[in-house]
Design an enzyme around this catalytic site. Sequence first.
Site, PDB file in Angstrom:
ATOM      1  CG  LEU A 111      -2.001  -0.951   1.347  1.00  0.00           C
ATOM      2  CD1 LEU A 111      -2.772  -1.084   2.797  1.00  0.00           C
ATOM      3  CD2 LEU A 111      -2.944  -1.145   0.349  1.00  0.00           C
ATOM      4  CG  ASP A 112      -0.068   4.940  -2.099  1.00  0.00           C
ATOM      5  OD1 ASP A 112      -0.662   4.871  -3.126  1.00  0.00           O
ATOM      6  OD2 ASP A 112      -0.459   5.200  -1.122  1.00  0.00           O
ATOM      7  CB  ALA A 113       3.819   6.724   1.970  1.00  0.00           C
TER       8      ALA A 113
END
Length: 260
Positions: A111-113
């Site tokens: 999951l991206d930041a």
Amino acid sequence: MTESPEAEGIRLQKVLANAGVASRRVSEQLIVEGRVRVNGVVVTELGSRIDPAVDLVDVDGTAIQLDQSKRYVMLNKPTGVVSSMNDDRGRPDLRRFTKEWAERLYNVGRLDADTSGLLVLTNDGELAHVLAHPSFGVTKVYIAKVDGRVTPQTIARLTKGVDLEDGPIAADKARLLSSSDAGGGSLVELTLHSGRNRIVRRMMAEVGHPVVELVRRQFGPLHLGGLPAGRARELTTVERGALLTLARQAGVPSGEQETE
């Protein structure tokens, strides 16, 4: 007679009890009732012995975890944390959430930041591949808060498909949860099995509704539930069984992992 795993294997009811399925007496009843299979074959003899390191066991069609060296953890990843066990740029990573487990765990996909929500951590490489590779069709459910008032026509477009720079893509399901006329944005639920990078954000931008906040609520049979952001827990016996059943039903090709 002593039970020798090397020479004879271990009695099936003892294996089930050790795996936390039920007490040995209840496990015996499950066997007699024909609810237990070993390597796909129903076993009803109480004297049956198996090798837990080799044989596959399921009860009522749900796989049983016999290898106790495997660890399966659910994390509600907060925003601001990158999906890496050791970020080379010094950003907050996942190591802080795995300190209580002795095993070396790895994240399944990313999951991206700026995205929060359900992330699976495990040391089971084969299961991780089945969950992460889009060819297996394991779905993920996201809740996106987006700019603007989303209409039913936009929802239909998401399920019909949109064209992105790396090719067309369609949501498996899309649902409008709320839409405000007063500039409060909209909430959209998207179900996808795609493994493409930042796919939810790109899809919503393509239909004119950029994502403001994004959370993954479900990954295959796993639901985030009430797990607070920044907290991790081991999967329950039922959850582990659901994941292992998925893995046993699938072949394992090589390929990429998903990123959102």
